[in-house]
Design a protein around this motif. Structure first.
Motif: not given
Lengths: 406, 365
Positions: B314-320, B97-100
């Motif tokens: 990890f969050v940064f990767v999910i965001a990308l 959720l944070t990433g998206l």
């Protein structure tokens, strides 16, 4: 020693971090380095012109639609757009504050890219206030324009989109004496027409909303050039099936605004009465109440239109207009007259299947059951609109007669 | 013990409100218009009620264990392995959720504000700020939310009030709609936005009056619900349902077409976007905080300071990860579905075990 190092570090590290924030904005572009497009006109161009087009977004041998457009952009020249009242300097008359560029293209974006290829500074549409399109464009291919302008985040929904009689590029060349920047003159003209009740606030956003609604057809201001310099609001250009289909007379804008009940009133009507001679009334306020029914499986709309007005001019009459009874006489004559104008406008739009009044929206809002059964897309309503019954009642109240008693 | 119980009911409500008002603000009216046409605001209202129900389920359970957080008392209720398993899933949900959310933020910022700034920079800076502020304890966390909330609500309300002037009431009629499948789908989609009200589980052990957790949530959800409802009302009323469906960020368009005094002050979108960035920050902050807190819980560390740094890459990767805008939206909706199931199902399971154990105890005594 170690202590000293740590001390130096504790000073240097924050300084290093802070210096990162001094770099400024990634996206910064100085205002002098922007080509601000203030006005835009779009015309059709003959297919032969395709040969003259620069090969910026596609090469000659690629398959392209035949239609071409030619756009003329008014670009503000930095430093020459006057801010505030002019000082009466000698330069003002000679150097134009705008640069007018004309390019060709297959679509609006294609043409904008061709434009960019020809000017040094990056173009910005953030200050685009007026777009003039020619009738041919409005009658033919609005979807390209709608798409590009909706999609582009720089274009505001409060931009004016005008349909011109004749070529639209003429509007980019006018040099009206009232404003030094031509498009700003067109803009202030439209804005003032809205505040004085001469024209509905029909921005490009309003036009898009109406175009999307199933129960309403869109309309745009229809303008014409007179004496090469004067811009005339010549009526409404209205659309059916997403294409411009017809125009109205300027007085019919007043009739349209009356049916919609748009305030303030701005139109004056000159007409001949039986006994009081020629009379001009000025409408100050309009108020309309719309009702709708379903009768025999067909929608029926009924409008109660109320006007508040003044007596503006009265001449050539056998009798003076000096009593309540006389004013009533004038009011009845006006109502008969206006009924003719409004009735004619409604019949004309019905014949053209263009519901600029949004009567379908009234039906959709008040009779959702009927709407769901009969209307499945926009053209269903536009088809049905031609055959519905529209009743209307008019009432005018003249309150004042000016400074002359008779 | 008394020292740590510092969060007042109002402040807890503020945390929940400012968490909920976030990135979804911009596209929310579109979902509502798709689900209910002119009855979009009604769909939104139903969504608020649905999300309040799921919140009530969770908060009233946590209220009974007012000294511990959910992740601690769940171990006693359903046993350590199962509780760890659920905590792990909730952690994954909040990571994603944070990433998206950060990605959606980056998409809007790139397409509307900074055309040349790489999206990685925008996302990374946002996450970095969240990481730095996530090192603070929960009391400061609540103060940060409390500080920003008036700014967010105030400016959103101003924008809405200005646009309400131009609302055409015909666009909002018929007000009600038949509860069709698309209606319920829309109501659920609306309730997804309220899922981060889960943060109450963190707040309860620190609240002055833990018994008022449900009340705090009610205030929080209904205040933010009112904001969302008004936004849907203003957009659909201004543009009409059909046009709202065409726009990718209808709320932004509302701010762009709002003007005070016939062109005296135009382009309120700049101001609106600035405030929106703050509201996105507060919601990412919460989900980020939850993610680092959950990781700390899983690893059994003392506090979330270190895990907050570990979570960042990890969050940064999910965001990308998402390929394009549409993928971001479908992923967010899918995530919403999953967490809906979990956030409804898990409290229900805990409730069931809780009642079973209680009646069991009574039977024994």
């Amino acid at each position: 020693m170690n202590k000293l190092l740590r001390k130096i570090g504790s000073v240097l590290l924050p300084a290093a971090v802070i210096s990162l924030f001094l770099a400024g904005c990634w996206d910064q572009v100085e205002i002098e380095d922007r080509a601000l497009v203030l006005g835009l006109s779009i015309d059709t161009a003959p297919p032969e012109k395709a040969a003259e087009e620069e090969q910026v977004t596609h090469l000659k041998n690629t398959e392209m639609p035949k239609e071409m457009i030619s756009i003329t952009a008014q670009i503000a020249v930095p430093g020459r757009v006057p801010l505030g009242p002019g000082s009466g300097g000698s330069q003002d008359g000679k150097i134009s504050p705008v640069w007018v560029v004309t390019v060709l293209g297959h679509s609006l974006d294609d043409a904008m890219n061709n434009l960019q290829q020809q000017i040094a500074d990056p173009r910005y549409l953030v200050h685009l206030r007026v777009i003039v399109i020619s009738q041919d464009i409005a009658r033919g291919r609005m979807d390209d324009l709608d798409d590009y302008l909706r999609r582009n985040p720089e274009v505001r929904r409060r931009t004016w989109l005008l349909v011109s009689e004749g070529r639209a590029s003429q509007f980019m060349d006018v040099k009206p004496p009232l404003q030094r920047v031509p498009t700003l003159y067109v803009l202030s003209m439209m804005e003032k027409a809205v505040t004085s009740g001469k024209f509905p606030p029909d921005y490009i956003g309003t036009y898009w909303s109406a175009d999307s609604k199933w129960g309403q057809s869109a309309y745009l201001p229809y303008v014409a050039l007179r004496n090469k310099e004067n811009i005339l609001i010549n009526g409404l250009a209205y659309f059916s099936q997403g294409k411009m289909i017809n125009t109205t007379q300027p007085l019919e804008i007043g009739a349209f605004m009356a049916v919609e009940g748009m305030d303030p009133g701005g139109y004056s009507t000159l007409f001949k009465t039986k006994e009081l001679g020629m009379v001009m009334t000025k409408i100050n306020e309009r108020y309309t109440k719309a009702r709708s029914f379903i009768r025999d499986g067909k929608p029926v709309l009924s409008f109660d239109i109320n006007f508040e007005g003044d007596l503006d001019e009265h001449y050539n009459g056998k009798k003076p207009a000096d009593s309540t009874a006389r004013l009533h006489e004038i009011e009845r004559e006006f109502e008969r007259n206006a009924k003719g104008v409004i009735g004619r406008l409604i019949r004309q739009t019905q014949k053209d299947h263009a519901d600029i009044f949004g009567m379908g929206e009234i039906i959709r809002a008040h009779h959702p059951e009927y709407w769901r059964q009969h209307i499945h897309n926009k053209s269903d309503w536009e088809e049905l609109y031609g055959s519905i019954t529209v009743d209307f009642n008019l009432t005018l109240h003249l309150r004042r007669v000016g400074l002359k008693k008779t | 013990m008394n020292d740590s119980r510092q969060i007042t009911t109002l402040r807890a409500a503020a945390v929940i409100s400012s968490t909920i008002i976030g990135v979804g603000l911009l596209s929310f009216p579109r979902y509502m218009a798709v689900a209910g046409n002119s009855a979009g605001p009604f769909v939104a209202l139903t969504g608020v009620l649905v999300s309040f129900f799921s919140f009530w389920l969770l908060a009233s359970l946590c209220r009974r264990f007012s000294t511990e957080s959910l992740f601690v008392f769940s171990r006693r209720l359903i046993g350590r392995p199962l509780a760890m398993f659920f905590t792990l899933i909730i952690w994954l949900i909040f990571m994603t959720l944070t990433g998206l959310t950060a990605r959606q933020f980056g998409d809007v910022a790139t397409s509307v504000l900074f055309n040349k700034t790489p999206i990685e920079a925008t996302i990374f800076l946002m996450l970095l700020i969240c990481q730095l502020s996530a090192r603070r304890n929960i009391i400061k966390f609540s103060y940060i939310h409390f500080f920003y909330l008036p700014l967010i609500i105030g400016s959103v309300l101003v924008t809405i009030l200005i646009s309400l002037r131009n609302v055409d009431l015909l666009n909002l009629q018929p007000v009600l709609t038949a509860p069709t499948a698309s209606f319920w789908k829309g109501a659920l989609e609306a309730s997804y936005l309220f899922q981060s009200s889960f943060v109450i589980t963190l707040l309860i052990p620190f609240m002055k009056l833990p018994k008022q957790a449900v009340r705090a949530g009610a205030i929080g959800i209904f205040v933010s619900g009112a904001v969302y409802w008004l936004i849907a009302l203003a957009c659909i009323g201004l543009f009409g349902a059909e046009e709202t469906k065409l726009l990718i960020y209808p709320t932004l368009e509302t701010a762009r077409s709002a003007a005070i005094g016939e062109g005296f002050l135009e382009r309120l979108d700049a101001l609106f976007i600035v405030i929106w960035v703050i509201s996105v920050y507060t919601s990412i902050y919460t989900t980020y905080y939850l993610a680092s807190y959950l990781l700390q819980n899983l690893l059994g560390l003392r506090d979330q300071r270190m895990t907050s740094s570990a979570v960042l890459p990890f969050v940064f990767v999910i965001a990308l990860l998402p390929e394009n805008v549409f993928e971001t939206y479908t992923w967010s909706l899918m995530l919403g579905n999953v967490s809906m199931l979990l956030l409804l199902g898990y409290p229900m399971l805990l409730w069931a075990v809780y009642w079973l154990r209680r009646s069991g105890k009574r039977g024994l005594s």
